[in-house]
Design an enzyme around this catalytic site. Structure first.
Site, short mmCIF file in Angstrom:
data_model
loop_
_atom_site.label_atom_id
_atom_site.label_comp_id
_atom_site.label_asym_id
_atom_site.label_seq_id
_atom_site.Cartn_x
_atom_site.Cartn_y
_atom_site.Cartn_z
N THR A 206 -8.80 6.37 -1.75
CA THR A 206 -10.14 5.80 -1.91
C THR A 206 -11.18 6.87 -1.62
O THR A 206 -12.31 6.79 -2.12
CB THR A 206 -10.34 4.60 -0.97
OG1 THR A 206 -9.80 4.93 0.32
CG2 THR A 206 -9.65 3.37 -1.49
N LYS B 144 -9.01 13.56 4.82
CA LYS B 144 -8.07 12.42 4.79
C LYS B 144 -7.11 12.60 5.95
O LYS B 144 -7.08 13.66 6.57
CB LYS B 144 -7.30 12.40 3.47
CG LYS B 144 -6.71 13.78 3.08
CD LYS B 144 -6.00 13.77 1.75
CE LYS B 144 -6.90 13.90 0.58
NZ LYS B 144 -7.11 12.66 -0.18
N ARG B 145 -6.30 11.58 6.24
CA ARG B 145 -5.30 11.75 7.29
C ARG B 145 -4.37 12.91 6.94
O ARG B 145 -4.16 13.23 5.78
CB ARG B 145 -4.48 10.47 7.45
CG ARG B 145 -5.18 9.40 8.25
CD ARG B 145 -5.53 9.86 9.65
NE ARG B 145 -4.34 9.96 10.48
CZ ARG B 145 -3.98 9.05 11.37
NH1 ARG B 145 -4.70 7.97 11.57
NH2 ARG B 145 -2.87 9.21 12.07
N LYS C 51 0.24 14.52 1.40
CA LYS C 51 -1.13 14.75 0.94
C LYS C 51 -1.38 16.24 0.70
O LYS C 51 -2.38 16.63 0.10
CB LYS C 51 -2.13 14.20 1.95
CG LYS C 51 -2.10 12.67 2.04
CD LYS C 51 -3.09 12.16 3.08
CE LYS C 51 -3.01 10.66 3.31
NZ LYS C 51 -3.65 9.86 2.24
N LYS D 27 -15.01 8.01 -3.35
CA LYS D 27 -16.26 8.26 -2.61
C LYS D 27 -16.84 9.61 -3.01
O LYS D 27 -18.05 9.75 -3.22
CB LYS D 27 -16.00 8.21 -1.10
CG LYS D 27 -15.59 6.82 -0.60
CD LYS D 27 -15.02 6.84 0.81
CE LYS D 27 -14.28 5.53 1.08
NZ LYS D 27 -13.36 5.62 2.24
N HIS E 209 0.80 -1.23 0.00
CA HIS E 209 0.00 0.00 0.00
C HIS E 209 0.83 1.27 0.00
O HIS E 209 0.27 2.36 0.09
CB HIS E 209 -0.94 0.04 1.20
CG HIS E 209 -1.97 -1.03 1.20
ND1 HIS E 209 -3.24 -0.85 0.72
CD2 HIS E 209 -1.90 -2.32 1.60
CE1 HIS E 209 -3.92 -1.97 0.85
NE2 HIS E 209 -3.13 -2.89 1.37
C1 26Q Z 1 3.94 0.84 9.69
C2 26Q Z 1 4.92 0.21 10.44
C3 26Q Z 1 4.60 -0.63 11.44
C4 26Q Z 1 3.28 -0.87 11.67
C5 26Q Z 1 2.30 -0.24 10.94
C6 26Q Z 1 2.62 0.62 9.95
C7 26Q Z 1 1.55 1.23 9.13
C8 26Q Z 1 0.22 1.28 9.54
C9 26Q Z 1 -0.77 1.79 8.72
C10 26Q Z 1 1.84 1.68 7.88
C11 26Q Z 1 0.86 2.18 7.06
C12 26Q Z 1 -0.46 2.24 7.46
C13 26Q Z 1 -1.51 2.73 6.60
C14 26Q Z 1 -1.35 2.89 5.30
C15 26Q Z 1 -2.45 3.35 4.42
O1 26Q Z 1 -3.54 3.66 4.86
N1 26Q Z 1 -2.18 3.39 3.12
C16 26Q Z 1 -3.21 3.78 2.17
O2 26Q Z 1 -3.81 2.59 1.69
C17 26Q Z 1 -4.93 2.90 0.88
C18 26Q Z 1 -5.60 1.60 0.51
O3 26Q Z 1 -4.83 0.91 -0.40
C19 26Q Z 1 -4.51 3.69 -0.34
O4 26Q Z 1 -5.66 4.07 -1.04
C20 26Q Z 1 -3.73 4.94 0.08
O5 26Q Z 1 -3.20 5.58 -1.06
C21 26Q Z 1 -2.59 4.55 1.01
O6 26Q Z 1 -1.94 5.70 1.50
#
Ligand code: 26Q
Length: 822
Positions: A654, A546-547, A552, A658, A358
């Site tokens: 995503t 969004k976050r 972003k 929406k 991702h």
């Molecule tokens: C990292 C290290 C250790 C533990 C957790 C993490 C961690 C946790 C959450 C790393 C990333 C996330 C979240 C990532 C995320 O939300 N990515 C998004 O995924 C969406 C679905 O595919 C995409 O549409 C977005 O572009 C992408 O940013």
């Protein structure tokens, strides 16, 4: 057993009966919370009838089952979507109405399970909805966090985090499955012995955490399948022994209990910034191990003891690398518990596990310090080292002598375990989440792997469930669509394109506009109630939700608003279409710059409010605590969707889908799924600006970008930036935004300033905004664009995404086509 009926009358009676039995009250005397629980419990009864049928059908068919492992599932509220998928919204709405209750008041009582940060977690939730709706047998596996993502408050223009205790009053949807509770082991050491000439690895001195599963049913739309979301909760096997009170050991015992139960206590609020925290590693291994133990148990019970057939009946999909310990854990279970040899086990793993990436941002790529894994998971560490040894041996044949390349591809290098490399090397499928992202994975992130094993790589563009993100959150638009093109699109969302000709139908456009206005009024009402902020629904609603993250580029939006403000203030004759810029965003608690951006947005809002002429055409609102439930109100009200990520950085996005589905027009970069949105609607129905992904990547490589030259040559940027630090924006505390200001201009330690090209893309963004402003004034033109956006959004239904996953990766057979019982 005959199925209980769920018509209006029986729903009414059931609710009355439950309130009497649970609370000893009549419905008139019951509180909203009590009524909520009675209604939910009725819906649940209806679901449970289907659970039985679904499970029986699955066991009879003996087909392959998907296990979707994700450290996040951002489900949002369940009640209304459950009713919708049971085809019962009308019955419930009317039953409640006859009891003198507005269903909307009851829906609000449900606490939202916020077991995710953002896109990745919400995607998992949309996938569950589509899997069930397509009758595909699946189970979601995750952690039952006692506290989900923090609740956000804005106090004095700054974010404050509050705990999210969503389980406080119980969760009506879940059932504990005690029979599947199991043990997960941590620490200790491995004793190697030989039994009957075979090498055995015996774990010693470990400590045990008990994993207790809670299942939440996910019903499909007019479907047979009800798939469970299995949430693992950590419990200490130690009971506080009353006998030990006298001996004074109870304090230590209770400390140990607390330590074990800390594992499922709270969701980490940092998305995409990796930090090697021991507790996080424990979380990941905890739910992965518990899930895998269950998977093998269920496989042996239902299918066979022959592990070599596992890939025919089980596919394990890991949502990013977070559940990546599934790789060595499955090896461990197959070798140590099932007695298989290394080669057999390894072959099975490589046919059973599939991986979705991702993000390409290096700071988010998970890596764990070797000594941490060694200490916490000694046997897993051994297995990882052996996998690494064999992998490097193989790579040596491909790239003899190319040590650098092999080190980049290795699982273990420079004292770290690289989860992404392990997942790529050991799974049979690696996919990206949009076309562009898939290309970047092949050409850059996993370039070398793509040379060795190109057949693994694919790109499947994300999607969203149109049931929640259109039918449930925008019932008026849904009704208009049904009136215009019928209801085929519900089961076949790409049929939404039948709406396209209606873009030229003036009467249709008017109805579309009236609905948008209603949704804007609904949002205005919510803002008034929740934040005591008043906005005029006649304004254009422009939303970035969004976050919060630098890539972003909420900052690009904010800077542009400040420039608009200056144009108004500096020129009495300047006018623009009245517009309210609405932001929704949570910042990770430790992400200083992200929090500063929130301060900047709030300060902008105040600055504008103080200027009577400016606030007549320009407003800024920060929507507090952006979550799934508020998104369901916010998105249908949006007319402009801001998708501003630096090209190449947003894997898909995503939210963009929406907004589009609800008739907002996108202003955005050629990034992630924006590229595909632009293909669907055509360049004339979207505002694309900024550098393209390949240019961005060239600029990073060349490392010659200097934001200072833009600052010096662009007067509007210079003025706006100066106002960040001269007391205009922050009269009480002019220094507050200093770091943000500097980050746009100066690099540090060899890296360039403005690392996300805010200044570089500003001119192009500002021009696109000018065009947008002009077009909005042309009501007919604008509404045509809006209609076309909705009409072309069908391809972004997660039903399409799931079908693609199933056709190319999973190969599941849908549950029986027996006559559907209603
Ligand atoms: C990292 C290290 C250790 C533990 C957790 C993490 C961690 C946790 C959450 C790393 C990333 C996330 C979240 C990532 C995320 O939300 N990515 C998004 O995924 C969406 C679905 O595919 C995409 O549409 C977005 O572009 C992408 O940013």
């Amino acid at each position: 057993m005959p199925a209980t009926k769920f018509d209006k009358e029986s729903i009414k009676n059931t609710i009355i009966g439950k309130i009497q039995r649970y609370n000893g009250l009549t419905i008139e005397d019951a509180s909203k919370a009590q009524i909520y629980r009675a209604v939910a419990s009725t819906v649940r009864d209806q679901i449970m009838q289907k659970v039985l049928l679904s499970r029986e059908t699955r066991k009879r068919q003996k087909g392959k089952r998907l296990y979707y492992l994700s450290v996040e599932f951002l489900m949002g509220r369940s009640m209304y979507c459950n009713m919708l998928n049971l085809l019962s919204t009308k019955e419930y709405t009317e039953a409640l109405k006859e009891l003198g209750i507005d269903i909307k008041d009851i829906l609000k009582e449900e606490p939202e399970p916020g077991l995710g940060n953002g896109g990745l977690g919400r995607l998992a939730a949309c996938f569950m909805d589509s899997l069930s709706s397509l009758d595909l047998p699946a189970m979601g596996c995750t952690i039952r966090y006692e506290y989900g993502l923090f609740r956000q408050k804005i106090v004095d223009g700054q974010q404050v985090e509050l705990p999210d205790s969503w389980l406080e009053n119980g969760n009506v949807w879940e059932t504990a499955a005690m029979e599947d509770a199991c043990e997960v082991h941590f620490g200790g050491y491995v004793e190697e012995t030989e039994i009957n000439g075979i090498k055995r690895y015996i774990p010693r001195d470990y400590y045990t955490v008990e994993a207790v599963p809670y299942d939440m049913p996910v019903v499909g739309y007019d479907a047979t399948a009800v798939n469970p979301l299995r949430m693992w909760s950590a419990r200490s096997p130690k009971k506080l022994d009353l006998g030990s009170f006298g001996e004074g050991h109870y304090v230590q015992a209770s400390e140990e209990i607390e330590l074990a139960e800390a594992i499922s206590k709270v969701l980490y609020p940092e998305d995409r910034h990796y930090e090697g925290k021991m507790l996080r590693l424990k979380q990941h291994y905890f739910f992965t191990s518990a899930s895998l133990q269950y998977i093998l148990k269920e496989y042996k019970r239902t299918y066979s003891k022959d592990m070599s057939k596992l890939p025919e009946k089980v596919v394990i999909h890991i949502n990013d690398t977070h559940p990546g310990m599934a790789v060595p854990e499955l090896m461990r279970l197959l070798i140590d518990e099932e007695g298989l040899g290394w080669d057999e086990a390894s072959a099975i793993v490589q046919k059973t596990i599939a991986y979705t990436n991702h993000t390409i941002m290096s700071e988010a790529l998970e890596k764990w310090p070797v000594n941490m894994v060694q200490q916490l998971l000694p046997r897993i560490y051994q297995i990882i080292c052996e996998m690494n040894r064999r992998l490097c041996e193989r790579l040596w044949n491909y790239f003899p002598g190319d040590w650098d390349r092999i080190a980049r591809m290795a699982i273990v290098s420079y004292d770290n375990i690289h989860m992404a490399n392990m997942c790529v090397a050991m799974s049979y499928s690696v996919n990206g989440v949009s076309k562009l992202h898939g290309e970047i994975l092949k050409e850059e992130t996993f370039h070398d792997y793509n040379l060795v094993m190109p057949e693994k790589f694919s790109a499947i563009t994300n999607g969203i469930t149109h049931r929640r993100w259109l039918m449930s959150c925008n019932p008026e638009l849904t009704a208009l669509i049904n009136d215009s093109i019928g209801t085929d699109w519900i089961k076949n969302p790409e049929k939404l394109s039948d709406l396209k000709p209606f873009a030229d139908d003036a009467a249709f456009r008017d109805k579309f506009a009236v609905i948008k206005m209603h949704n804007k009024e609904r949002l205005a009402k919510m803002l008034k109630e929740r934040q005591n902020v008043e906005i005029d629904p006649q304004f254009m609603f422009d939303v970035q939700a969004k976050r919060l993250h630098e890539y972003k580029r909420q900052m690009l939006n904010a800077l542009h608003i400040l420039v608009l403000y200056n144009r108004i203030v500096n020129d009495e004759s300047f006018t623009m279409e009245p517009r309210v810029f609405i932001f929704g965003a949570k910042a990770s608690p430790g992400y200083y710059r992200a929090k500063q951006v929130i301060r900047m947005i709030c300060a902008l809002s105040e600055l504008i409010e103080k200027h009577p002429r400016a606030r007549k055409m320009l407003r800024v609102v920060f929507l507090e605590n952006y979550d799934v439930s508020s998104a369901e109100v916010l998105i249908p009200a949006a007319e402009v969707s801001e998708q501003l990520s630096t090209a190449s950085k947003e894997a898909s996005g995503t939210g963009n889908m929406k907004f589009m589905m609800n008739g907002a027009v996108t202003i955005g970069t050629m990034d992630g799924a924006n590229v595909e949105i632009s293909e669907q609607v055509g360049m004339e129905n979207i505002y694309i600006f900024g550098m393209r992904s390949d240019t961005v990547r060239d600029m990073y490589r060349e490392n010659t970008y200097n934001p200072m030259t833009i600052y010096e040559s662009n007067h509007e940027i210079r003025q706006a930036m100066t106002q960040m630090i001269d007391g205009t924006l922050m009269p009480g505390n002019p220094a507050a935004l200093q770091d943000l200001y500097h980050s746009l201009l100066l690099g540090s330690w060899g890296s360039m300033g403005d690392s996300y090209f805010v200044l570089k893309d500003f001119g192009s963004y500002s021009m696109a905004q000018r065009r947008l402003n002009t077009d909005y004034a042309n009501r007919e033109k604008w509404l045509k664009m809006a209609v076309i956006n909705t009409a072309m959004s069908g391809i972004f239904s997660s039903d399409r995404t799931i079908k693609e996953y199933n056709d190319t990766i999973w190969h599941l057979t849908p549950l029986g086509t027996e006559k559907k019982k209603k």
